[in-house]
Design a protein around this motif. Sequence first.
Motif, PDB file in Angstrom:
ATOM      1  N   ASN A 115      35.583  54.518  26.310  1.00 34.89           N
ATOM      2  CA  ASN A 115      35.552  54.518  24.846  1.00 34.89           C
ATOM      3  C   ASN A 115      34.313  55.267  24.382  1.00 34.89           C
ATOM      4  O   ASN A 115      33.218  55.078  24.921  1.00 34.89           O
ATOM      5  CB  ASN A 115      35.520  53.090  24.305  1.00 34.89           C
ATOM      6  N   VAL A 116      34.492  56.118  23.391  1.00 38.34           N
ATOM      7  CA  VAL A 116      33.386  56.916  22.869  1.00 38.34           C
ATOM      8  C   VAL A 116      33.432  56.931  21.339  1.00 38.34           C
ATOM      9  O   VAL A 116      34.447  56.594  20.734  1.00 38.34           O
ATOM     10  CB  VAL A 116      33.428  58.373  23.390  1.00 38.34           C
ATOM     11  N   PHE A 117      32.316  57.344  20.740  1.00 38.80           N
ATOM     12  CA  PHE A 117      32.280  57.573  19.312  1.00 38.80           C
ATOM     13  C   PHE A 117      32.726  59.009  19.027  1.00 38.80           C
ATOM     14  O   PHE A 117      32.470  59.916  19.824  1.00 38.80           O
ATOM     15  CB  PHE A 117      30.863  57.393  18.760  1.00 38.80           C
ATOM     16  N   ALA A 118      33.377  59.217  17.910  1.00 36.70           N
ATOM     17  CA  ALA A 118      33.695  60.579  17.478  1.00 36.70           C
ATOM     18  C   ALA A 118      32.399  61.258  17.069  1.00 36.70           C
ATOM     19  O   ALA A 118      31.416  60.599  16.715  1.00 36.70           O
ATOM     20  CB  ALA A 118      34.676  60.549  16.312  1.00 36.70           C
ATOM     21  N   LEU A 119      32.375  62.576  17.121  1.00 35.96           N
ATOM     22  CA  LEU A 119      31.152  63.320  16.833  1.00 35.96           C
ATOM     23  C   LEU A 119      30.658  63.069  15.409  1.00 35.96           C
ATOM     24  O   LEU A 119      29.455  62.881  15.187  1.00 35.96           O
ATOM     25  CB  LEU A 119      31.384  64.819  17.055  1.00 35.96           C
ATOM     26  N   ALA A 123      27.058  61.502  14.195  1.00 39.62           N
ATOM     27  CA  ALA A 123      26.180  62.259  13.295  1.00 39.62           C
ATOM     28  C   ALA A 123      25.737  61.403  12.114  1.00 39.62           C
ATOM     29  O   ALA A 123      24.568  61.450  11.695  1.00 39.62           O
ATOM     30  CB  ALA A 123      26.892  63.516  12.810  1.00 39.62           C
ATOM     31  N   GLN A 124      26.652  60.618  11.578  1.00 37.43           N
ATOM     32  CA  GLN A 124      26.325  59.741  10.460  1.00 37.43           C
ATOM     33  C   GLN A 124      25.430  58.587  10.896  1.00 37.43           C
ATOM     34  O   GLN A 124      24.445  58.261  10.233  1.00 37.43           O
ATOM     35  CB  GLN A 124      27.599  59.199   9.829  1.00 37.43           C
ATOM     36  N   GLU A 125      25.792  57.969  12.016  1.00 36.97           N
ATOM     37  CA  GLU A 125      25.080  56.766  12.478  1.00 36.97           C
ATOM     38  C   GLU A 125      23.620  57.043  12.822  1.00 36.97           C
ATOM     39  O   GLU A 125      22.736  56.224  12.550  1.00 36.97           O
ATOM     40  CB  GLU A 125      25.797  56.173  13.688  1.00 36.97           C
ATOM     41  N   ILE A 126      23.354  58.193  13.408  1.00 40.63           N
ATOM     42  CA  ILE A 126      21.973  58.497  13.809  1.00 40.63           C
ATOM     43  C   ILE A 126      21.182  59.175  12.699  1.00 40.63           C
ATOM     44  O   ILE A 126      20.017  59.522  12.872  1.00 40.63           O
ATOM     45  CB  ILE A 126      21.942  59.379  15.076  1.00 40.63           C
ATOM     46  N   GLY A 127      21.821  59.353  11.553  1.00 36.97           N
ATOM     47  CA  GLY A 127      21.128  59.936  10.410  1.00 36.97           C
ATOM     48  C   GLY A 127      20.981  61.444  10.473  1.00 36.97           C
ATOM     49  O   GLY A 127      20.090  62.015   9.838  1.00 36.97           O
ATOM     50  N   TYR A 128      21.858  62.076  11.252  1.00 44.34           N
ATOM     51  CA  TYR A 128      21.780  63.543  11.351  1.00 44.34           C
ATOM     52  C   TYR A 128      22.456  64.211  10.159  1.00 44.34           C
ATOM     53  O   TYR A 128      21.886  65.086   9.521  1.00 44.34           O
ATOM     54  CB  TYR A 128      22.415  64.028  12.658  1.00 44.34           C
ATOM     55  N   SER A 129      23.707  63.816   9.870  1.00 41.78           N
ATOM     56  CA  SER A 129      24.442  64.414   8.751  1.00 41.78           C
ATOM     57  C   SER A 129      25.648  63.548   8.404  1.00 41.78           C
ATOM     58  O   SER A 129      26.283  62.968   9.285  1.00 41.78           O
ATOM     59  CB  SER A 129      24.910  65.829   9.108  1.00 41.78           C
ATOM     60  N   ASN A 130      25.937  63.465   7.113  1.00 42.41           N
ATOM     61  CA  ASN A 130      27.135  62.741   6.658  1.00 42.41           C
ATOM     62  C   ASN A 130      28.356  63.648   6.572  1.00 42.41           C
ATOM     63  O   ASN A 130      29.463  63.177   6.319  1.00 42.41           O
ATOM     64  CB  ASN A 130      26.877  62.104   5.291  1.00 42.41           C
ATOM     65  N   ASP A 131      28.155  64.927   6.760  1.00 40.69           N
ATOM     66  CA  ASP A 131      29.260  65.878   6.660  1.00 40.69           C
ATOM     67  C   ASP A 131      28.991  67.054   7.591  1.00 40.69           C
ATOM     68  O   ASP A 131      28.083  67.852   7.348  1.00 40.69           O
ATOM     69  CB  ASP A 131      29.415  66.370   5.215  1.00 40.69           C
ATOM     70  N   ILE A 132      29.768  67.169   8.661  1.00 41.17           N
ATOM     71  CA  ILE A 132      29.553  68.246   9.635  1.00 41.17           C
ATOM     72  C   ILE A 132      30.681  69.273   9.622  1.00 41.17           C
ATOM     73  O   ILE A 132      30.656  70.229  10.381  1.00 41.17           O
ATOM     74  CB  ILE A 132      29.403  67.686  11.057  1.00 41.17           C
ATOM     75  N   LEU A 148      24.374  71.705  17.541  1.00 40.34           N
ATOM     76  CA  LEU A 148      24.536  70.786  18.664  1.00 40.34           C
ATOM     77  C   LEU A 148      23.212  70.461  19.348  1.00 40.34           C
ATOM     78  O   LEU A 148      22.970  69.314  19.735  1.00 40.34           O
ATOM     79  CB  LEU A 148      25.534  71.374  19.673  1.00 40.34           C
ATOM     80  N   GLU A 149      22.356  71.445  19.507  1.00 39.85           N
ATOM     81  CA  GLU A 149      21.076  71.222  20.184  1.00 39.85           C
ATOM     82  C   GLU A 149      20.201  70.256  19.393  1.00 39.85           C
ATOM     83  O   GLU A 149      19.601  69.333  19.964  1.00 39.85           O
ATOM     84  CB  GLU A 149      20.369  72.560  20.401  1.00 39.85           C
ATOM     85  N   ASN A 150      20.120  70.448  18.089  1.00 44.71           N
ATOM     86  CA  ASN A 150      19.333  69.549  17.246  1.00 44.71           C
ATOM     87  C   ASN A 150      19.928  68.147  17.230  1.00 44.71           C
ATOM     88  O   ASN A 150      19.206  67.138  17.256  1.00 44.71           O
ATOM     89  CB  ASN A 150      19.255  70.088  15.816  1.00 44.71           C
ATOM     90  N   PHE A 151      21.247  68.084  17.186  1.00 43.19           N
ATOM     91  CA  PHE A 151      21.941  66.801  17.198  1.00 43.19           C
ATOM     92  C   PHE A 151      21.635  66.024  18.478  1.00 43.19           C
ATOM     93  O   PHE A 151      21.354  64.816  18.438  1.00 43.19           O
ATOM     94  CB  PHE A 151      23.452  67.022  17.067  1.00 43.19           C
ATOM     95  N   LEU A 152      21.678  66.694  19.626  1.00 45.90           N
ATOM     96  CA  LEU A 152      21.426  66.022  20.903  1.00 45.90           C
ATOM     97  C   LEU A 152      19.996  65.493  20.982  1.00 45.90           C
ATOM     98  O   LEU A 152      19.761  64.405  21.527  1.00 45.90           O
ATOM     99  CB  LEU A 152      21.706  66.985  22.061  1.00 45.90           C
ATOM    100  N   SER A 153      19.059  66.239  20.452  1.00 44.88           N
ATOM    101  CA  SER A 153      17.672  65.761  20.429  1.00 44.88           C
ATOM    102  C   SER A 153      17.565  64.472  19.629  1.00 44.88           C
ATOM    103  O   SER A 153      16.898  63.511  20.045  1.00 44.88           O
ATOM    104  CB  SER A 153      16.752  66.830  19.824  1.00 44.88           C
ATOM    105  N   ARG A 154      18.233  64.441  18.478  1.00 47.63           N
ATOM    106  CA  ARG A 154      18.227  63.247  17.632  1.00 47.63           C
ATOM    107  C   ARG A 154      18.946  62.087  18.327  1.00 47.63           C
ATOM    108  O   ARG A 154      18.505  60.942  18.270  1.00 47.63           O
ATOM    109  CB  ARG A 154      18.894  63.571  16.291  1.00 47.63           C
ATOM    110  N   LEU A 155      20.065  62.388  18.980  1.00 50.04           N
ATOM    111  CA  LEU A 155      20.851  61.357  19.656  1.00 50.04           C
ATOM    112  C   LEU A 155      20.061  60.697  20.782  1.00 50.04           C
ATOM    113  O   LEU A 155      20.052  59.464  20.920  1.00 50.04           O
ATOM    114  CB  LEU A 155      22.141  61.968  20.217  1.00 50.04           C
ATOM    115  N   ILE A 156      19.393  61.495  21.596  1.00 51.67           N
ATOM    116  CA  ILE A 156      18.621  60.965  22.725  1.00 51.67           C
ATOM    117  C   ILE A 156      17.498  60.060  22.228  1.00 51.67           C
ATOM    118  O   ILE A 156      17.228  58.994  22.803  1.00 51.67           O
ATOM    119  CB  ILE A 156      18.068  62.127  23.574  1.00 51.67           C
ATOM    120  N   THR A 157      16.850  60.459  21.140  1.00 51.26           N
ATOM    121  CA  THR A 157      15.800  59.620  20.554  1.00 51.26           C
ATOM    122  C   THR A 157      16.382  58.335  19.989  1.00 51.26           C
ATOM    123  O   THR A 157      15.833  57.241  20.183  1.00 51.26           O
ATOM    124  CB  THR A 157      15.062  60.388  19.434  1.00 51.26           C
TER     125      THR A 157
END
Length: 205
Positions: A115-119, A123-132, A148-157
Amino acid sequence: MTDNREYLYLSGNDEYYKMNKQFHNRDGVLHSEIDTTKDMGDTEFSNYLKNKVSGFLNQSFENIVILVGAGGSVVTNSNGIDTRFGKTVAMLAQEVNDSLKTGRYEFKKDKNQVNVFALDEMAQEIGYSNDIYSDNKPNEIDKDKFNLENFLSRLITFQKFVNENTEKWEMSRRAIFDIIKHETSYDFDKNHFKHAKLINMLSKS
């Protein structure tokens, strides 16, 4: 008067650029070596510049650093980017989005389904963007809204502070890297990749 120079070559000793349909260097307008009363044309300038660059490269260097701009990791053909030999970050983001949108993912190697989260959820949950997504094309990643690169940095943190659904977050992260690994794995084809030619040219003694 507007300076509309289109730089074609820059070095510590010289510069070549096109302005108002004429080719220039630091000394002024370049004239044809065949007929000095005429300006240098496109074909002659192309050959002229090739000789200049070859003269610079045809020497021994102790250290070489190659800076490759955007697109340096992909191969193009008459239809655009040949996805058999590499994809842009934007293309990878779309692959990730499409692979995770159902909430289930199957790993490429062991076929384990998780089971995974949709992209867009992540993005919304980690505060990256509400609309991608693109305004005109639902479910198509808008590269101006999502990197994607910026998103992954935020996700890992973000993962360091997760207290709920920790396994699902971890599986989602692993799934993303599994997709990237799969999409960037391809056989070397010397007819399309010119790495050896570049290395040989730059390593002349």
